[in-house]
Design a protein around this motif. Structure first.
Motif, PDB file in Angstrom:
ATOM      1  N   ASN A  25       7.831   9.546  17.403  1.00  0.00           N
ATOM      2  CA  ASN A  25       9.062   8.855  17.017  1.00  0.00           C
ATOM      3  C   ASN A  25       8.992   8.523  15.536  1.00  0.00           C
ATOM      4  O   ASN A  25       8.246   7.642  15.123  1.00  0.00           O
ATOM      5  CB  ASN A  25       9.218   7.568  17.850  1.00  0.00           C
ATOM      6  CG  ASN A  25      10.486   6.805  17.489  1.00  0.00           C
ATOM      7  OD1 ASN A  25      11.043   6.975  16.396  1.00  0.00           O
ATOM      8  ND2 ASN A  25      10.950   5.971  18.406  1.00  0.00           N
ATOM      9  N   ALA A  26       9.759   9.260  14.744  1.00  0.00           N
ATOM     10  CA  ALA A  26       9.686   9.109  13.290  1.00  0.00           C
ATOM     11  C   ALA A  26      10.853   8.316  12.726  1.00  0.00           C
ATOM     12  O   ALA A  26      11.087   8.322  11.519  1.00  0.00           O
ATOM     13  CB  ALA A  26       9.605  10.481  12.623  1.00  0.00           C
ATOM     14  N   ARG A  43       0.841  -1.182   0.000  1.00  0.00           N
ATOM     15  CA  ARG A  43       0.000   0.000   0.000  1.00  0.00           C
ATOM     16  C   ARG A  43       0.878   1.234   0.000  1.00  0.00           C
ATOM     17  O   ARG A  43       1.964   1.217   0.595  1.00  0.00           O
ATOM     18  CB  ARG A  43      -0.852  -0.055   1.268  1.00  0.00           C
ATOM     19  CG  ARG A  43      -1.992   0.911   1.302  1.00  0.00           C
ATOM     20  CD  ARG A  43      -3.078   0.499   0.305  1.00  0.00           C
ATOM     21  NE  ARG A  43      -4.218   1.382   0.445  1.00  0.00           N
ATOM     22  CZ  ARG A  43      -5.169   1.219   1.346  1.00  0.00           C
ATOM     23  NH1 ARG A  43      -5.135   0.209   2.171  1.00  0.00           N
ATOM     24  NH2 ARG A  43      -6.170   2.065   1.404  1.00  0.00           N
ATOM     25  N   PHE A  44       0.403   2.302  -0.628  1.00  0.00           N
ATOM     26  CA  PHE A  44       1.241   3.503  -0.779  1.00  0.00           C
ATOM     27  C   PHE A  44       0.438   4.756  -0.464  1.00  0.00           C
ATOM     28  O   PHE A  44       0.311   5.640  -1.298  1.00  0.00           O
ATOM     29  CB  PHE A  44       1.817   3.557  -2.195  1.00  0.00           C
ATOM     30  CG  PHE A  44       2.571   2.309  -2.580  1.00  0.00           C
ATOM     31  CD1 PHE A  44       3.929   2.192  -2.298  1.00  0.00           C
ATOM     32  CD2 PHE A  44       1.908   1.229  -3.173  1.00  0.00           C
ATOM     33  CE1 PHE A  44       4.608   1.032  -2.627  1.00  0.00           C
ATOM     34  CE2 PHE A  44       2.598   0.074  -3.500  1.00  0.00           C
ATOM     35  CZ  PHE A  44       3.952  -0.031  -3.225  1.00  0.00           C
ATOM     36  N   ALA A  45      -0.138   4.794   0.732  1.00  0.00           N
ATOM     37  CA  ALA A  45      -1.070   5.864   1.077  1.00  0.00           C
ATOM     38  C   ALA A  45      -0.615   6.588   2.340  1.00  0.00           C
ATOM     39  O   ALA A  45      -0.324   5.956   3.346  1.00  0.00           O
ATOM     40  CB  ALA A  45      -2.458   5.276   1.284  1.00  0.00           C
ATOM     41  N   ILE A  46      -0.584   7.925   2.253  1.00  0.00           N
ATOM     42  CA  ILE A  46      -0.285   8.724   3.455  1.00  0.00           C
ATOM     43  C   ILE A  46      -1.625   9.059   4.107  1.00  0.00           C
ATOM     44  O   ILE A  46      -2.082  10.204   4.089  1.00  0.00           O
ATOM     45  CB  ILE A  46       0.501   9.992   3.093  1.00  0.00           C
ATOM     46  CG1 ILE A  46       1.695   9.634   2.182  1.00  0.00           C
ATOM     47  CG2 ILE A  46       1.007  10.688   4.364  1.00  0.00           C
ATOM     48  CD1 ILE A  46       2.449  10.844   1.670  1.00  0.00           C
ATOM     49  N   ASP A  47      -2.261   8.036   4.671  1.00  0.00           N
ATOM     50  CA  ASP A  47      -3.629   8.217   5.180  1.00  0.00           C
ATOM     51  C   ASP A  47      -3.577   8.777   6.605  1.00  0.00           C
ATOM     52  O   ASP A  47      -3.958   8.118   7.571  1.00  0.00           O
ATOM     53  CB  ASP A  47      -4.382   6.890   5.137  1.00  0.00           C
ATOM     54  CG  ASP A  47      -5.881   7.087   5.346  1.00  0.00           C
ATOM     55  OD1 ASP A  47      -6.297   8.233   5.625  1.00  0.00           O
ATOM     56  OD2 ASP A  47      -6.630   6.097   5.224  1.00  0.00           O
ATOM     57  N   ALA A  74       6.633   8.648   7.351  1.00  0.00           N
ATOM     58  CA  ALA A  74       5.962   9.135   6.145  1.00  0.00           C
ATOM     59  C   ALA A  74       5.193  10.414   6.449  1.00  0.00           C
ATOM     60  O   ALA A  74       5.171  11.355   5.643  1.00  0.00           O
ATOM     61  CB  ALA A  74       5.023   8.067   5.599  1.00  0.00           C
ATOM     62  N   VAL A  75       4.563  10.461   7.600  1.00  0.00           N
ATOM     63  CA  VAL A  75       3.786  11.643   7.964  1.00  0.00           C
ATOM     64  C   VAL A  75       4.721  12.841   8.150  1.00  0.00           C
ATOM     65  O   VAL A  75       4.427  13.954   7.694  1.00  0.00           O
ATOM     66  CB  VAL A  75       2.966  11.380   9.245  1.00  0.00           C
ATOM     67  CG1 VAL A  75       2.220  12.644   9.669  1.00  0.00           C
ATOM     68  CG2 VAL A  75       2.002  10.227   9.039  1.00  0.00           C
ATOM     69  N   THR A  76       5.847  12.597   8.781  1.00  0.00           N
ATOM     70  CA  THR A  76       6.825  13.668   8.948  1.00  0.00           C
ATOM     71  C   THR A  76       7.288  14.205   7.597  1.00  0.00           C
ATOM     72  O   THR A  76       7.352  15.413   7.373  1.00  0.00           O
ATOM     73  CB  THR A  76       8.043  13.147   9.753  1.00  0.00           C
ATOM     74  OG1 THR A  76       7.578  12.689  11.022  1.00  0.00           O
ATOM     75  CG2 THR A  76       9.082  14.240   9.944  1.00  0.00           C
ATOM     76  N   ALA A  77       7.564  13.276   6.674  1.00  0.00           N
ATOM     77  CA  ALA A  77       7.993  13.698   5.326  1.00  0.00           C
ATOM     78  C   ALA A  77       6.913  14.538   4.658  1.00  0.00           C
ATOM     79  O   ALA A  77       7.195  15.557   4.017  1.00  0.00           O
ATOM     80  CB  ALA A  77       8.327  12.470   4.475  1.00  0.00           C
ATOM     81  N   ALA A  78       5.651  14.108   4.816  1.00  0.00           N
ATOM     82  CA  ALA A  78       4.552  14.861   4.194  1.00  0.00           C
ATOM     83  C   ALA A  78       4.477  16.266   4.786  1.00  0.00           C
ATOM     84  O   ALA A  78       4.401  17.256   4.055  1.00  0.00           O
ATOM     85  CB  ALA A  78       3.234  14.119   4.394  1.00  0.00           C
ATOM     86  N   LEU A  79       4.504  16.347   6.107  1.00  0.00           N
ATOM     87  CA  LEU A  79       4.370  17.650   6.763  1.00  0.00           C
ATOM     88  C   LEU A  79       5.533  18.579   6.396  1.00  0.00           C
ATOM     89  O   LEU A  79       5.335  19.748   6.057  1.00  0.00           O
ATOM     90  CB  LEU A  79       4.339  17.475   8.287  1.00  0.00           C
ATOM     91  CG  LEU A  79       3.118  16.778   8.882  1.00  0.00           C
ATOM     92  CD1 LEU A  79       3.329  16.526  10.372  1.00  0.00           C
ATOM     93  CD2 LEU A  79       1.855  17.604   8.662  1.00  0.00           C
ATOM     94  N   ARG A  80       6.718  18.025   6.419  1.00  0.00           N
ATOM     95  CA  ARG A  80       7.916  18.852   6.275  1.00  0.00           C
ATOM     96  C   ARG A  80       8.288  19.080   4.814  1.00  0.00           C
ATOM     97  O   ARG A  80       8.532  20.208   4.385  1.00  0.00           O
ATOM     98  CB  ARG A  80       9.079  18.146   6.994  1.00  0.00           C
ATOM     99  CG  ARG A  80      10.393  18.921   7.027  1.00  0.00           C
ATOM    100  CD  ARG A  80      11.471  18.077   7.690  1.00  0.00           C
ATOM    101  NE  ARG A  80      11.593  16.777   7.024  1.00  0.00           N
ATOM    102  CZ  ARG A  80      12.099  15.677   7.584  1.00  0.00           C
ATOM    103  NH1 ARG A  80      12.538  15.698   8.826  1.00  0.00           N
ATOM    104  NH2 ARG A  80      12.167  14.551   6.908  1.00  0.00           N
ATOM    105  N   ASP A  81       8.282  18.000   4.025  1.00  0.00           N
ATOM    106  CA  ASP A  81       8.850  18.084   2.677  1.00  0.00           C
ATOM    107  C   ASP A  81       7.810  18.367   1.594  1.00  0.00           C
ATOM    108  O   ASP A  81       8.152  18.818   0.516  1.00  0.00           O
ATOM    109  CB  ASP A  81       9.577  16.775   2.344  1.00  0.00           C
ATOM    110  CG  ASP A  81      10.652  16.451   3.375  1.00  0.00           C
ATOM    111  OD1 ASP A  81      11.239  17.407   3.921  1.00  0.00           O
ATOM    112  OD2 ASP A  81      10.871  15.252   3.653  1.00  0.00           O
ATOM    113  N   VAL A  82       6.546  18.058   1.879  1.00  0.00           N
ATOM    114  CA  VAL A  82       5.528  18.239   0.845  1.00  0.00           C
ATOM    115  C   VAL A  82       4.673  19.476   1.114  1.00  0.00           C
ATOM    116  O   VAL A  82       4.481  20.319   0.247  1.00  0.00           O
ATOM    117  CB  VAL A  82       4.600  17.008   0.752  1.00  0.00           C
ATOM    118  CG1 VAL A  82       3.600  17.178  -0.396  1.00  0.00           C
ATOM    119  CG2 VAL A  82       5.412  15.726   0.579  1.00  0.00           C
TER     120      VAL A  82
END
Lengths: 686, 686
Positions: free
Chosen positions: A238-239, A212-216, A665-673
Motif C-alpha cells: 500500500n503506497a 530524515r531524508f533516506a530511502i533506506d 518513497a520506495v515506489t518512487a525510487a523503484l519506478r521513477d529513479v
C-alpha cells in the motif's frame, strides 16, 4: 492468568521498566499479544487471523527484520541490512554501493554470501523441561546443563532438516522458555539496492535523528531449489500517502533490551560496560577513518565497516546519555521501587551481590571471548579471519565430544548455522583485518594491563603490531576451499595445520576458554538464577501483562503515525522529497546520489519520504514491516532517534519514536529513479 | 585562626574531600603549610627557613615543576617535561629522542622554543579587593569585573618588568585571592635528556603504574643575559640509596584538583565532561596511531603528540574509574554529608541549580573555546596554527580596547606571555595539523549536531575534510616572521590579511565569543559566586585547617617513602636496574634504550631506579623536587598510578602514591650511561 491485573496496573504506572506495560508499550511475543488492549488504544479491530498473517509474512534476515511482499519470495528490508551483502558482491571497479544494484531480470539477482532468512512457524512452551534441567545446580554446571537440554530439545524437534531451524528461546530472563520453529531459507539473493547515498543521505550525522531524508530500503528474494520461493502468505503493498494518527503495527526481531534489569545491574552497564565498549570503539573508528583516507582502495574497503561501527557507537552514545539522564533514571528507579515493594527487597539481593564480579570480569570476558550479552565489544575487533579460525579450531575440538557436552554453539542442532557462516564466499581485506587484530590486541593489553595472566599467553613476547601482521599475512583462511577442508578434516587436520592463524587460535584456547568458564561460573549462572527468581516475582506481582525483554526473536509492537514534541525532539511525523533537495549541500554526506538527483523532476516534491511512529522498537527491528490495521505494508522501520535509545532500558511514550521509510518513497525510487519495472509490477503498483 | 580547629577535625575525619585534611593529606600553599602537624606526623623538625629555601629552589616550568640543583641555574625536571622541547629541536635526521641530548659543554646547550621558568618570590593577600570588585554583580558582568580587577592588581605590582610575573590566584574556589610574584626566566636551555626510551620504558602501558623502570629525568638551565643564571639558593644533591619510611616533601605546581566540588558538580563531571573528553580523545588517538604507521616521517612527527594524548587519556580513564567506584564515592558522599550538616543544605542549592546549564553548555563551550577548567577538550584539537591565529586575531581585536575591558588573557599584564608563546620558533607539521583540525571540526559537528546554530558558521557548506585541508595548506603562519608581522601590524594587518587561517578565525569570532559569554553568564559567574559562599561556610566549619584545590601554583606536600598494599596495588616502594633488565622483552615499548643497555655492566644492579611515596600530588606535579627533611633533593616526582587518579576528587591515604625517579638513578645515567661528567661535577657527586 492473562490480563487479570491489567486494568489496575495500567492505571498505576505510566512508566514500566520493571513492572507492567503502559499503552503502546511493549515488544510482544506473538503468543501473548494484547489484542484487546491494542484495539482499545488504537480504535482498531485486529484479531488472531491478523496476527497469524503478519507473523507468516515476517522474516528474520540475519540481524535484521524484513517482510514478504509478493507470492514469489520478494522481501523488503532496509538498504543498511543488505549493505554488507552489497559490499561482498562488489569490487572497487564494480561498486554497487555507488551505482545501486538494479537487476533487470530475476536471472541477474545475485546470492548474498552467507545469507539466511527465517519465518516463524511455531511456538511451544518448554519452560518446565528447561527449569528442571537446571534444578539443584549452580555455577558453570547450571549453565552447561541448561545449554545441553536446549540442544536436545532443538534436535528432537528439528532433527537433520535443512529447511527448518529450532531454537529454545529464553524469555523474561529465564522466566519462560519457548521452542521457536522456523521455516529456513539459505539461498537469499539481492533483488534491488539503491545507490548507497540515497539510503544514507546525511550519513552518520543524520543517523538516529529526524527529520530524515533516506530511502533506506532494499529487496531480497527467497530462493528454494534454485527458483524463487512460493510465498502465498505475504503483505499487500500500500503506497498511498500516509496520514498522521493512523494506527500501525511493526513486526520484527528486536535485538536486545535491558528493561527487566535491576538498577544495580544497570549501574554496572553505565559504569563499566558502556564506557569500555564506547572508548575502544572510538579508537578503532579513528584508525579506520584515517585508513580510509589513505587512498581509494582503502576508502572502498573501509566504507561498510565504518558505517557499521559508527551505527553501533552512536547507539551506545544514546544509551550513555539515557543512563546519565537524572530525570529518566529517577523515573526508572520509581518503577523499580514499586516492584521492590511488591516483591520484597530480598528478591533483589542476589543480583546485587553479583555486580562486583561483573565489574571485574566484563573487560577480560568481552575482550577475550565477546558475546557477553550486555555489551558490544567483540573478540578480535570482528576480524573475519580470526573468527573463521575460531570456528574451525573450536568446532574441531567440540565435535570430538557428544553433542550435549559441547559449547552450545556447536551442539548438533546448531552446526548447520556454523557451517553456513564458515563457508560463505566473501572477500577479505588483509589490511583491514590487520587493523582490527592490532587494535584488539593493543586494547586488550591496555585494559587488562600488560602483566595480566590473561594477556601474557595472548601476546607472548610479540607486540600487537608484530603478532597481527604475522598471523594475517601468513594465513590462507581467506580461501573458502581451505576453510572447508579444515572443517571436514576435523581435529587431526587442525592440529596438523601450519596456518599461523589456526596455530594462534590453538595456542589461545586455554586462556580464552578459562575466562569463559569463569564468567559462566561467577556471572552468567548466578545471573540466570537470580533473574529467574525475579521473573517469578514479577509474574506474581503483575501477571503476564508484562512482555519479555527483546531477544532477537519475532515481536509485534503497535502505535501511531506521530511526530514528537519534547525538548531536543520537536517535529511533525513526515519528511518529503522537497526537504531532501533543500537539505543537500553537495558535500558528503549531504550530497544527493546522482541517479536520484537526475530523477528529481519525475518525483512529486510533496511525496512523503520518511515518517515517525510511536511503536516500540530497537536495534534489530531494522527492516521490520510497518503494517496498517488491514495488514497492508506501508513502510519499513529503519531507525529511531538518539534520545529514543533510552528505549533499551525503559519505555518512554513521549520520547520513543521509530523512523520509517514509506512504501510511497520506495515506489518512487523503484519506478521513477531506478526503472525497476519488474518489481513495480510484482508489487501490484498501479 | 590558623590551626585552631585542627586537633578536633583530624580526629573526626579520615577522609576529607570537602572538609578538613587528614594526616599527610594536602597540597598546601607555602603561606599556610601545617609545619607543626607535618613534624608531628613525620617526626621531623622543619621550620620556616626550610620552607623558604624549598620555595626559592622550586621552579614552575611550563605545565611542569622542577628544582634548582646548582648555583649556576641547573634545574632538574622530568624527561617528559622536556619531550616537546626535544621534539622541537629535533629533525627526523637528528632525532634527540632517539639518541638522547648530551651536550659536552654549556655552549652546546640549546634553547627550548617558547620555554619559560618561574620562581615564586612573594605572596600577598588581595582577597578584599577581589571580593569588592564583584560585589553586587552577577553573570558575565561579575566575571568581567573580577578579571579586570585582577589585571589591574597584576599591572600595579609588576608594571612592565620583563623578569617578573604577577598573577592573581583564586584559592579555595574564590574563598581567597592571593597575588603571586615570580622571578621569571625566558631563556631556558636544554642541558641533558636521556634517550627517550630510557625515560619511557614500558610506554603508555607502564604509565600510571608501578613497579616502574623509567629514568624520567632531564636537566634544563636557566639563562639570563645569554649566561647561566646565578642561583645561590638551590637544592643539595643527595644520591645515596633511599630508605623505606623516610619522610619526604614534594614541592611543585600541581595543576588542578576538584576536591572542593560538591557531589552535584562531580556528577556533571562523571556524566558529561569525562565521557565526551575521553571518547573524542580516543578517536583522535586512533587517527594519530594509524598516521604514525604510514611511514618513518609520520612516526617521527606523531611521537610526541601521541605520548601526550595517551597520558591525558589514561589519566582520564583513572578518573572515570574513581567516579564510578561505589566505595570511593560513598566515602566522598559521607564527607560532604558532614559538611552539609555543619553548613546547612541551603549553601549547596545554588551550585546544584547550575548543573543543568553546565550539562547543556559543556560540549559547545569546550569544543568552540576550550579552557573550561573542568575538562580536557581543547579547541581545534590543539592545532598550533589555529591557536596562533586565534592569538593574533583576538589579540588584535582586544588590544584595540583599554586593558580592563579586554578578554583577561590579553590584559596588559599578560601580553608578554602571549607574545612568548606566539613568537616561539618551532616546527609545524602540516599533515598533523590537518588531522587535528579535521578531527575537531568533525567531532564538533557530531556532538553539537549538524543543525546546531553553533556549527553552521563553523563549517558553512564545507565538510570538515575540505575546510581543514584548505586552511592548513594555505596558511603562512608556520613562519615566525609572518606571525610577528601580523601581531605588530595590529587589527589593520589582521583585517587586510589574505591568510586563510586568519580569515577563518575572523569568521568564527562571533559564534565562539558568544558561547564564551553564555558560559560566563550561565556557568562561570554563578559557579564562582556559589563556590565563594561554600568556601566561606567551609572556613566557618573547619577554619583554615583546609587547603585549597590545586590551581597550577606552588604547593608543598609531605609523606613517606612507602609501598602500597591495597587490591590492585601491592608492591614495595623500590625498583632496581635489575628489575629493568628482567622486564625487557626487546619489543617496544619494552625495549631498553641502546646506550642504557650498553652501560648495563657499569651500573650496580641493585641501584634503586624508581620509588613510591605517599605524598599528595597530581598532574602538573611532574618534575617536582622530592626533598628530605634536610632540604636535600632525593628524586623527581614523575607519575602516580591509575588508582591514585581518585586523588583529583578526594585524598585516599591507602591508595594515593606518587612515583619518583631517584637521584641515584639519575646519577648513574649521567655518569655511567651518558658520560655527562660536567653535570656530575656540577652536582657535586663524589
Amino acid at each position: 492468568m492473562r490480563h487479570l491485573t491489567l486494568a489496575a496496573s495500567i492505571a498505576v504506572l505510566a512508566f514500566a521498566a520493571a513492572s507492567s506495560a503502559s499503552a503502546e508499550e511493549g515488544m510482544w511475543t506473538f503468543d501473548n499479544f494484547p489484542i484487546a488492549r491494542a484495539n482499545q488504544t488504537l480504535g482498531t479491530s485486529i484479531d488472531q487471523g491478523f496476527l497469524d498473517q503478519v507473523r507468516l509474512s515476517s522474516v528474520k534476515f540475519g540481524g535484521c527484520s524484513a517482510g514478504i511482499v509478493s507470492g514469489e519470495g520478494l522481501v523488503m528490508t532496509n538498504n543498511h541490512c543488505v549493505a554488507t551483502c552489497v559490499a561482498n558482491i562488489s569490487t572497487q571497479a564494480t561498486n554497487y554501493a555507488e551505482t545501486g544494484f538494479t537487476p533487470r531480470a530475476r536471472e541477474e539477482e545475485v546470492k548474498c554470501p552467507g545469507g539466511t532468512a527465517e519465518v516463524l512457524t511455531g511456538i511451544a512452551d518448554v519452560t518446565e523441561r528447561m527449569h528442571k534441567a537446571g534444578e539443584g545446580l549452580s555455577g558453570a554446571a547450571f549453565t552447561q546443563a541448561r545449554d545441553a537440554e536446549a540442544g536436545r530439545i532443538e534436535s528432537e524437534a528439528c532433527g537433520d532438516a535443512t529447511d527448518k531451524r529450532c531454537q529454545v528461546v529464553s524469555l523474561y530472563r529465564g522466566g519462560q522458555f519457548k521452542l521457536y520453529t522456523y521455516k529456513k531459507y539459505t539461498d537469499i539473493r539481492l533483488a534491488f539496492a539503491p545507490e548507497d547515498r540515497a539510503a544514507t543521505f546525511g550519513g552518520d550525522l543524520d543517523n538516529f535523528s529526524f527529520p530524515r531524508f533516506a530511502i533506506d530500503a532494499a529487496f531480497i528474494r527467497l530462493y528454494e531449489n534454485d527458483a524463487p520461493a512460493r510465498t502465498p502468505t505475504h503483505f499487500a503493498w500500500n503506497a498511498s500517502a500516509p496520514v498522521e494518527g493512523t494506527p500501525v503495527f511493526v513486526s520484527g526481531s528486536p535485538g536486545a533490551t535491558q528493561r527487566l534489569l535491576t538498577q544495580d545491574q544497570l549501574m554496572t552497564v553505565r559504569d563499566v560496560v558502556l564506557p569500555m565498549d564506547q572508548l575502544i570503539a572510538s579508537e578503532l573508528r579513528g584508525r579506520m577513518i584515517r585508513y580510509s583516507e589513505e587512498g581509494e582502495r582503502q576508502a572502498f574497503e573501509a566504507m561498510d565497516p565504518i558505517v557499521s561501527l559508527e551505527n553501533t557507537y552512536k547507539r551506545g552514545l544514546g544509551r550513555m546519555r539515557a543512563l546519565t539522564d537524572p530525570a529518566f533514571m529517577a523515573t526508572r528507579a520509581a518503577g523499580e521501587a514499586d516492584f521492590r515493594q511488591k516483591a520484597g527487597e530480598a528478591t533483589f539481593n542476589d543480583l546485587a551481590a553479583i555486580q562486583p564480579a561483573v565489574r571485574e570480569l566484563y573487560a577480560p570476558y568481552a575482550l577475550l571471548e565477546g558475546g557477553t550479552g550486555i555489551g558490544t565489544t567483540s573478540v578480535a575487533g570482528g576480524s573475519q579471519l580470526f573468527l573463521w579460525a575460531r570456528t574451525l579450531v573450536r568446532g574441531a575440538q567440540e565435535r570430538a565430544k557428544p553433542s550435549d557436552q559441547r559449547l552450545p554453539e556447536f551442539a548438533d542442532s546448531r552446526l548447520s548455522a556454523a557451517r553456513t557462516a564458515l563457508f560463505a564466499e566473501k572477500p577479505v581485506y588483509p589490511e583491514l583485518e590487520q587493523i582490527r587484530m592490532e587494535w584488539w590486541l593493543s586494547k586488550t593489553r591496555e585494559w587488562l594491563t600488560v602483566d595480566s595472566p590473561y594477556v601474557r599467553p595472548l601476546l607472548g613476547r610479540e607486540s600487537p603490531e608484530q603478532l597481527s601482521a604475522r598471523v594475517v599475512s601468513g594465513t590462507k583462511l581467506a580461501d573458502p576451499a581451505v576453510r572447508r577442508a579444515l572443517w571436514e578434516g576435523g581435529l587431526a587436520a587442525i592440529q596438523a595445520s601450519d596456518d599461523p592463524m589456526i596455530q594462534y587460535l590453538l595456542l589461545i584456547q586455554e586462556p580464552t576458554r578459562a575466562i569463559r568458564t569463569e564468567w559462566e561460573e561467577k556471572v552468567q549462572a548466578p545471573t540466570d538464577r537470580g533473574s529467574e527468581a525475579l521473573a517469578k516475582a514479577r509474574f506474581a506481582a503483575y501477571g503476564d501483562a508484562v512482555y519479555p525483554d527483546a531477544t532477537g526473536t519475532l515481536r509485534l509492537t503497535y502505535g501511531k503515525i506521530e511526530g514528537s514534541d519534547v525538548p531536543g525532539q520537536r517535529w511533525g511525523p513526515f519528511t518529503t522529497f522537497a526537504g531532501l533537495w533543500d537539505r543537500a549541500t553537495g558535500a558528503p554526506p549531504f550530497d544527493v546520489a546522482p541517479k536520484l538527483l537526475a530523477a528529481k523532476d519525475r518525483i512529486p516534491a510533496d511525496t512523503v519520504l520518511d515518517m515517525t511512529v510511536s511503536s516500540d522498537t530497537i536495534g534489530g527491528s531494522s527492516g521490520s514491516p510497518v503494517v496498517n490495521a488491514k495488514g497492508e505494508i506501508v513502510g519499513a522501520n529503519f531507525d529511531s532517534t538518539v534520545l529514543s535509545q533510552r528505549n533499551a532500558y525503559g519505555y518512554d511514550r513521549q520520547v520513543n519514536r521509530s523512523v520509517i521509510v514509506t512504501t510511497g518513497a520506495v515506489t518512487a525510487a523503484l519506478r521513477d529513479v531506478y526503472g525497476m519495472s519488474g518489481l513495480v509490477a510484482e508489487l501490484g503498483v498501479r
